[in-house]
Design a protein around this motif. Structure first.
Motif, mmCIF file in Angstrom:
data_model
loop_
_atom_site.group_PDB
_atom_site.id
_atom_site.type_symbol
_atom_site.label_atom_id
_atom_site.label_comp_id
_atom_site.label_asym_id
_atom_site.label_seq_id
_atom_site.Cartn_x
_atom_site.Cartn_y
_atom_site.Cartn_z
ATOM 1 N N ALA A 120 8.538 30.320 11.846
ATOM 2 C CA ALA A 120 9.798 30.283 11.114
ATOM 3 C C ALA A 120 10.404 31.675 11.080
ATOM 4 N N THR A 121 11.725 31.744 11.244
ATOM 5 C CA THR A 121 12.480 32.985 11.072
ATOM 6 C C THR A 121 13.567 32.704 10.033
ATOM 7 N N LEU A 122 13.618 33.557 9.010
ATOM 8 C CA LEU A 122 14.527 33.352 7.887
ATOM 9 C C LEU A 122 15.464 34.539 7.765
ATOM 10 N N MET A 123 16.739 34.271 7.443
ATOM 11 C CA MET A 123 17.694 35.369 7.262
ATOM 12 C C MET A 123 18.761 34.962 6.257
ATOM 13 N N GLY A 124 19.287 35.964 5.537
ATOM 14 C CA GLY A 124 20.383 35.730 4.620
ATOM 15 C C GLY A 124 20.064 34.744 3.526
ATOM 16 N N THR A 125 18.827 34.803 2.977
ATOM 17 C CA THR A 125 18.425 33.814 1.996
ATOM 18 C C THR A 125 17.535 34.455 0.939
ATOM 19 N N CYS A 126 17.135 33.659 -0.039
ATOM 20 C CA CYS A 126 16.267 34.150 -1.118
ATOM 21 C C CYS A 126 15.022 33.295 -1.168
ATOM 22 N N ALA A 127 14.006 33.809 -1.839
ATOM 23 C CA ALA A 127 12.725 33.126 -1.902
ATOM 24 C C ALA A 127 12.772 31.946 -2.868
ATOM 25 N N LEU A 128 12.227 30.834 -2.458
ATOM 26 C CA LEU A 128 12.061 29.677 -3.340
ATOM 27 C C LEU A 128 10.741 29.846 -4.088
ATOM 28 N N SER A 129 10.661 30.925 -4.856
ATOM 29 C CA SER A 129 9.417 31.329 -5.491
ATOM 30 C C SER A 129 9.706 32.055 -6.793
ATOM 31 N N THR A 130 8.844 31.849 -7.755
ATOM 32 C CA THR A 130 8.938 32.582 -9.022
ATOM 33 C C THR A 130 8.079 33.832 -9.025
ATOM 34 N N ALA A 131 7.384 34.098 -7.917
ATOM 35 C CA ALA A 131 6.551 35.297 -7.841
ATOM 36 C C ALA A 131 7.419 36.543 -7.972
ATOM 37 N N PRO A 132 6.988 37.551 -8.717
ATOM 38 C CA PRO A 132 7.794 38.767 -8.859
ATOM 39 C C PRO A 132 7.818 39.579 -7.577
ATOM 40 N N TYR A 133 8.858 40.383 -7.452
ATOM 41 C CA TYR A 133 8.946 41.333 -6.348
ATOM 42 C C TYR A 133 8.259 42.626 -6.769
ATOM 43 N N THR A 134 7.376 43.130 -5.902
ATOM 44 C CA THR A 134 6.710 44.405 -6.160
ATOM 45 C C THR A 134 7.419 45.492 -5.378
ATOM 46 N N ALA A 135 8.126 46.369 -6.103
ATOM 47 C CA ALA A 135 8.880 47.453 -5.489
ATOM 48 C C ALA A 135 7.936 48.510 -4.918
ATOM 49 N N PRO A 136 8.442 49.382 -4.032
ATOM 50 C CA PRO A 136 7.577 50.417 -3.448
ATOM 51 C C PRO A 136 6.869 51.284 -4.474
ATOM 52 N N ASP A 137 7.468 51.466 -5.653
ATOM 53 C CA ASP A 137 6.816 52.287 -6.675
ATOM 54 C C ASP A 137 5.850 51.499 -7.537
ATOM 55 N N GLY A 138 5.646 50.224 -7.199
ATOM 56 C CA GLY A 138 4.712 49.389 -7.941
ATOM 57 C C GLY A 138 5.332 48.578 -9.053
ATOM 58 N N THR A 139 6.605 48.781 -9.341
ATOM 59 C CA THR A 139 7.278 48.018 -10.381
ATOM 60 C C THR A 139 7.381 46.544 -9.975
ATOM 61 N N ARG A 140 7.055 45.663 -10.899
ATOM 62 C CA ARG A 140 7.135 44.223 -10.631
ATOM 63 C C ARG A 140 8.421 43.687 -11.262
ATOM 64 N N ILE A 141 9.282 43.090 -10.438
ATOM 65 C CA ILE A 141 10.611 42.664 -10.862
ATOM 66 C C ILE A 141 10.725 41.150 -10.725
ATOM 67 N N PRO A 142 11.075 40.441 -11.800
ATOM 68 C CA PRO A 142 11.262 38.991 -11.680
ATOM 69 C C PRO A 142 12.394 38.672 -10.705
ATOM 70 N N PRO A 143 12.305 37.570 -9.975
ATOM 71 C CA PRO A 143 13.364 37.217 -9.024
ATOM 72 C C PRO A 143 14.746 37.131 -9.668
#
Length: 297
Positions: A120-143
């Motif tokens: 699968a190749t995905l572009m221009g979209t968002c995750a169908l997930s409630t998992a937080p995003y982990t930023a490069p500095d380690g900060t966890r950000i809710p979607p």
């Protein structure tokens, strides 16, 4: 070669195939309110050198059935349509490429029909997930706290579409592409006008619809399924993206097990000529198992 596939009772989808019949199948899934003709011919032909490329018109687009006002459906039904296209063509497994809403539908296929996918190749979209995003500095950000759609795009989407004739409708569509392109690459109005003129000729009229925006969007989250998938997944990061800007691609790659990210310089939420060659290389490399891009952190 083009033909029609019956996807559900009362639903017939226009489908086109290019490339050798015995080549690995590759299914292109377009975004909301977008005909399969929105995939530029140059891209389709380049992919068809190595694949049996399949593109199709969603319900309420192009030459497919326009049923929503008398027969409402859910977004998940559009994912079922993609499977129906594969079934109708006798394709057991395929590589898939999804843009915008097509990227969401591709995630539903990854989660619900992994046995039908080669990659699968995905572009221009968002995750169908409630998992937080982990930023490069380690900060966890809710979607829900990731960047939203650019205000100028939202404003354009809020305007009612009025019929002032074909050329005025082409003007409107070109300006829409200008807004979606993101401004990092030179904007070729003639290119997008030609693309939209071909779409209108293919469809047979220039009427617009808001069906996909009105469709039931419940039941889309696939947090656990995406986190444990074995489907090889590539996420295209577009630095000029105004709809799902970075770090949405990075979050998407974190949410999907084993996914990798490749950046297409200058790309926004559109497919101008400048991005077609690098995008083609990324898709072909990924489908061939050459693993372009970098792993998610």
């Amino acid at each position: 070669m083009h033909h029609f596939v019956d996807a559900a009772p009362g639903i017939r989808l226009w489908v086109e195939e290019r490339g050798a019949a015995d080549a690995p199948p590759l299914l292109l899934i377009m975004g909301a309110q977008a005909s399969g003709m929105g995939w530029p011919d140059e891209l389709v032909d380049a992919l068809a050198v190595h694949h049996r490329v399949i593109r199709y018109d969603h319900r309420d687009t192009g030459r497919s059935t326009w049923p929503f006002d008398r027969q409402p459906y859910a977004i998940t039904d559009l994912a079922h349509d993609a499977v129906a296209v594969l079934d109708g063509l006798g394709v057991d497994r395929a590589h898939i490429v999804g843009l915008s809403l097509g990227g969401m539908l591709a995630q539903l296929l990854i989660a619900d029909h992994p046995d039908r996918l080669l990659s699968a190749t995905l572009m221009g979209t968002c995750a169908l997930s409630t998992a937080p995003y982990t930023a490069p500095d380690g900060t966890r950000i809710p979607p829900t706290e990731l960047p939203g759609i650019a205000p100028h795009v939202l404003e354009m989407w809020s305007r009612p579409v009025e019929d002032h004739g074909l050329e005025a409708e082409l003007d409107r569509r070109v300006e829409h592409w200008r807004a979606l392109s993101g401004g990092q690459l030179p904007f070729d109005a003639d290119y997008f006008r030609g693309l939209e003129r071909r779409i209108i000729e293919h469809t047979g009229h220039y009427a617009t619809t808001t069906a996909h925006g009105r469709a039931d969007d419940s039941g889309l989250l696939r947090t656990d399924e995406l986190a444990r998938t074995d489907v090889p997944t590539l996420v295209v990061s577009a630095p000029a993206e105004p709809v799902f800007p970075p770090p949405h691609p990075q979050h998407l790659a974190q949410a999907i097990r084993g996914a990798r990210v490749v950046e297409i310089p200058g790309m926004g939420h559109a497919l101008p000529r400048e991005v077609l060659a690098p995008l083609t290389r990324a898709v072909l490399d990924h489908a061939a198992g050459r693993r372009p891009g970098t792993p998610a952190l």
